[in-house]
Design an enzyme around this catalytic site. Structure first.
Site, PDB file in Angstrom:
ATOM      1  CD  GLU A 242      -2.962  -1.216   0.323  1.00 55.52           C
ATOM      2  OE1 GLU A 242      -3.150  -0.215  -0.396  1.00 55.52           O
ATOM      3  OE2 GLU A 242      -3.664  -2.246   0.237  1.00 55.52           O
ATOM      4  CB  CYS A 276      -1.825   7.206   1.632  1.00 58.64           C
ATOM      5  SG  CYS A 276      -3.273   6.410   2.358  1.00 58.64           S
TER       6      CYS A 276
HETATM    7  P1  NAD Z   1       8.819   4.362   4.290  1.00 57.41           P
HETATM    8  O1  NAD Z   1       8.768   3.552   3.056  1.00 57.41           O
HETATM    9  O2  NAD Z   1       9.988   5.252   4.503  1.00 57.41           O
HETATM   10  O3  NAD Z   1       8.755   3.427   5.586  1.00 57.41           O
HETATM   11  C1  NAD Z   1       7.685   2.538   5.813  1.00 57.41           C
HETATM   12  C2  NAD Z   1       8.153   1.422   6.734  1.00 57.41           C
HETATM   13  O4  NAD Z   1       9.104   0.606   6.044  1.00 57.41           O
HETATM   14  C3  NAD Z   1       8.845   1.899   8.002  1.00 57.41           C
HETATM   15  O5  NAD Z   1       8.417   1.097   9.077  1.00 57.41           O
HETATM   16  C4  NAD Z   1      10.324   1.645   7.697  1.00 57.41           C
HETATM   17  O6  NAD Z   1      11.123   1.443   8.829  1.00 57.41           O
HETATM   18  C5  NAD Z   1      10.230   0.371   6.868  1.00 57.41           C
HETATM   19  N1  NAD Z   1      11.388   0.092   6.004  1.00 57.41           N
HETATM   20  C6  NAD Z   1      12.339   0.960   5.564  1.00 57.41           C
HETATM   21  N2  NAD Z   1      13.217   0.310   4.751  1.00 57.41           N
HETATM   22  C7  NAD Z   1      12.796  -0.973   4.668  1.00 57.41           C
HETATM   23  C8  NAD Z   1      13.249  -2.124   3.959  1.00 57.41           C
HETATM   24  N3  NAD Z   1      14.330  -2.074   3.171  1.00 57.41           N
HETATM   25  N4  NAD Z   1      12.567  -3.288   4.084  1.00 57.41           N
HETATM   26  C9  NAD Z   1      11.454  -3.353   4.859  1.00 57.41           C
HETATM   27  N5  NAD Z   1      10.974  -2.292   5.556  1.00 57.41           N
HETATM   28  C10 NAD Z   1      11.631  -1.119   5.470  1.00 57.41           C
HETATM   29  O7  NAD Z   1       7.453   5.187   4.325  1.00 57.41           O
HETATM   30  P2  NAD Z   1       6.987   6.297   5.363  1.00 57.41           P
HETATM   31  O8  NAD Z   1       7.758   7.559   5.119  1.00 57.41           O
HETATM   32  O9  NAD Z   1       6.970   5.731   6.746  1.00 57.41           O
HETATM   33  O10 NAD Z   1       5.457   6.515   4.919  1.00 57.41           O
HETATM   34  C11 NAD Z   1       5.047   7.517   4.028  1.00 57.41           C
HETATM   35  C12 NAD Z   1       4.577   6.909   2.727  1.00 57.41           C
HETATM   36  O11 NAD Z   1       3.582   5.932   2.992  1.00 57.41           O
HETATM   37  C13 NAD Z   1       3.907   7.909   1.791  1.00 57.41           C
HETATM   38  O12 NAD Z   1       4.380   7.723   0.486  1.00 57.41           O
HETATM   39  C14 NAD Z   1       2.417   7.540   1.868  1.00 57.41           C
HETATM   40  O13 NAD Z   1       1.679   7.880   0.710  1.00 57.41           O
HETATM   41  C15 NAD Z   1       2.490   6.073   2.095  1.00 57.41           C
HETATM   42  N6  NAD Z   1       1.261   5.580   2.731  1.00 57.41           N
HETATM   43  C16 NAD Z   1       0.411   4.814   1.980  1.00 57.41           C
HETATM   44  C17 NAD Z   1      -0.781   4.358   2.520  1.00 57.41           C
HETATM   45  C18 NAD Z   1      -1.746   3.518   1.705  1.00 57.41           C
HETATM   46  O14 NAD Z   1      -2.669   2.969   2.283  1.00 57.41           O
HETATM   47  N7  NAD Z   1      -1.581   3.408   0.405  1.00 57.41           N
HETATM   48  C19 NAD Z   1      -1.100   4.672   3.852  1.00 57.41           C
HETATM   49  C20 NAD Z   1      -0.210   5.454   4.590  1.00 57.41           C
HETATM   50  C21 NAD Z   1       0.980   5.896   4.016  1.00 57.41           C
END
Ligand code: NAD
Length: 510
Positions: A242, A276
């Site tokens: 997502e 999001c």
């Molecule tokens: P991010 O991708 O930086 O981090 C998300 C999670 O992934 C964190 O817990 C992080 O520690 C973890 N992570 C980082 N590197 C990883 C790896 N290599 N392998 C596995 N996990 C890893 O995202 P963010 O900044 O926390 O969130 C913001 C983004 O999320 C925005 O783009 C937003 O649009 C999106 N978002 C989407 C939805 C949806 O339902 N589509 C909902 C909320 C947020």
């Protein structure tokens, strides 16, 4: 639940959680190590079969008890507000309300129905029947973002848990405290140990979950989502992604403009724009653009910004703090680019506000064109651009050129026309004359297409993603000696008479 202390092999830096609204340190959280992940996965595997045995009814009861504890826990609400800087109204009215509604749906009849065995009757081999089972994958890793520490972290565990899986949750390193509090509530209620665990940590812990779990449910950025998807692909395990988007709002000339303006501003600036499916850009028909922009500007000017914390009266705040500091840099970059290319500030525009808290002035931009950064790249912050379009066709063309396709809204008095346009919009879900409501209608699937992700949350479709399918083919009870007779005809030794019968069937049936 288990909060793991750092393992002996490595000593990763603890997570320093800071209150975005005040800049004050909130907590130092020990980070899990790779060894801790191994221990947690083993514990989850041991606990999962008994959880599965409870059946949907028993699991539903447990999840409902937890949901009520979440509802009644003042500490959880305070934690949620403190670690995000969001208004209390959004913590309660969105995150907690959603968690309760999702649990009501999945833990009740709808969840039980979606998980039930299904009998299918074959047309050709009518002496057989197939029983389709939906069984848990085993251990599901849920990896969450920082913008909704409850809604996109614990609440995303509800469907995998309901499906009979054990879950290991890795919350965002920026906002781990809410998830840790939920884990405490799980423990205090005496719910089965090892079934729901929280592992605080950075990206490495997320990676370790991708290496060890049977399925991953990831919410976050497209950049990380691609890495997670690639790893799950290598391991051939299912994954739900997502990700982000650039969700449009299309306002046609016949729309109720005051209503549309209120919705644009709410969906653009709720949670300080860190949503999001927020309205990331508005396309409005030129002949009503001026009036619509003025209505939006009046709404933005009326917004009350401040800390959503503990002080009396805080609930009267509309826009809170920025949870993740780099979102401010992104907002500044996009505003700078837009102004340099001919856009203008229609309201707000004060930039970063002075003080220790991370506040950014909600900013409405007018005269934005499709080539500007703010019209193309995810903002995920309190900036809302308005673009003029000739008509609905031009808006739709610009929307569908986007590499992402998460959500959108269409505003018109002609619902049939709106529905027809929605059908042509390439997006996971579309609201007609509304915004954000697609997230709260938990009965229907919600997900992204193109670079916005894979798979869905909500509805029976999402619950079934957390199950592996297994089919049992067996004789119909009435077949008697017919089944062994037919088997004998089909198996060795082959007979020319059988081939004649098969040819006859092929000609008659097909
Ligand atoms: P991010 O991708 O930086 O981090 C998300 C999670 O992934 C964190 O817990 C992080 O520690 C973890 N992570 C980082 N590197 C990883 C790896 N290599 N392998 C596995 N996990 C890893 O995202 P963010 O900044 O926390 O969130 C913001 C983004 O999320 C925005 O783009 C937003 O649009 C999106 N978002 C989407 C939805 C949806 O339902 N589509 C909902 C909320 C947020």
């Amino acid at each position: 639940m288990t909060v793991l202390a750092p393992g002996p092999s490595a000593a990763p830096r603890p997570l320093s959680v800071v209150a975005p609204a005040t800049g004050a340190p909130l907590a130092e959280v020990p980070t899990a190590s790779a060894a801790d992940v191994t221990v947690a996965l083993e514990r989850a595997r041991r606990a999962q079969p008994a959880w599965q045995e409870l059946g949907p009814r028993g699991r539903g009861q447990a999840l409902r008890r937890l949901a009520r504890a979440i509802r009644d826990d003042g500490q959880l609400i305070d934690t949620l507000v403190a670690e995000t800087g969001k208004p209390r109204h959004e913590a309660v009215g969105m995150e907690i309300f959603y968690t309760l509604e999702l649990t009501r749906y999945y833990a009740g009849r709808a969840g039980r129905r979606a998980l039930r065995d299904e009998l299918r009757r074959p047309f050709l081999f009518a002496i057989k029947r197939a029983r389709v089972l939906r069984l848990p994958h085993g251990v599901v890793g849920v990896i969450g973002p920082w913008n909704w520490p409850l809604l996109n972290n614990y609440a995303d565990c509800v469907a995998p848990l309901m499906a009979g899986n054990a879950v290991v949750l890795k919350p965002s390193e920026l906002t781990p405290l809410t998830s840790l509090r939920v884990a405490e509530l799980w423990k205090n209620l005496g719910l089965p140990e090892g079934v729901f665990q929280v592992l605080p940590g950075r990206g490495e812990i997320g990676q370790a979950l991708c290496d060890g779990c049977d399925m991953i449910f990831f919410t976050g950025s497209a950049k990380t989502g691609r890495q997670v998807g690639a790893r799950c692909g290598e391991r051939m395990i299912p994954v739900v992604l997502e990700l982000g988007g650039k969700s449009p709002m299309i306002v046609l000339a016949d729309a109720d403009l005051p209503r549309a303006a209120r919705a644009a501003v709410w969906s653009g600036f709720a949670n300080s724009g860190q949503v999001c499916i927020r309205t990331e850009r508005v396309f409005v028909e030129t002949r009503v653009a001026e009036r619509f922009t003025a209505l939006c500007a009046a709404e933005v000017k009326a917004l009350r910004q401040g800390a959503g914390g503990d002080r009396p009266g805080d609930q009267d705040i509309d826009v809170g703090a920025i949870t993740f500091a780099p979102q401010i840099d992104n907002a500044e970059k996009q505003i700078g680019d837009a102004l340099a290319h001919g856009a203008r500030v229609a309201a707000g525009g004060g930039g970063r506000l002075p003080g220790d808290g991370r506040f950014f002035s909600p900013t409405l931009l007018a005269d934005v064109t499709p080539d500007m950064l703010v019209a193309r790249e995810e903002t995920f912050g309190p900036v809302l651009p308005i673009l003029r379009v000739r008509d609905a066709e031009e808006a739709l063309r610009l929307v569908n050129e986007s590499p992402t396709g998460l959500s959108g809204s269409i505003w018109t008095a002609d619902v049939a026309r709106g529905r027809a346009l929605a059908r042509r919009m390439v997006a996971g879900s579309v609201c007609l004359n509304d915004v954000l409501m697609n997230y709260f209608v938990v009965e229907a699937p919600l997900g992204g297409v193109k670079a916005s992700g894979l798979g869905v949350r909500h509805g029976p479709e999402a619950l079934r993603q957390f199950c592996r399918l297994e089919t049992i083919v067996e004789d119909q009870p009435f077949t008697g000696r017919l089944s062994p007779f037919i088997q004998k005809q089909l198996m060795f030794p082959y007979r020319s008479r059988t081939l004649r019968v098969l040819r006859w069937v092929m000609r008659r049936v097909y």
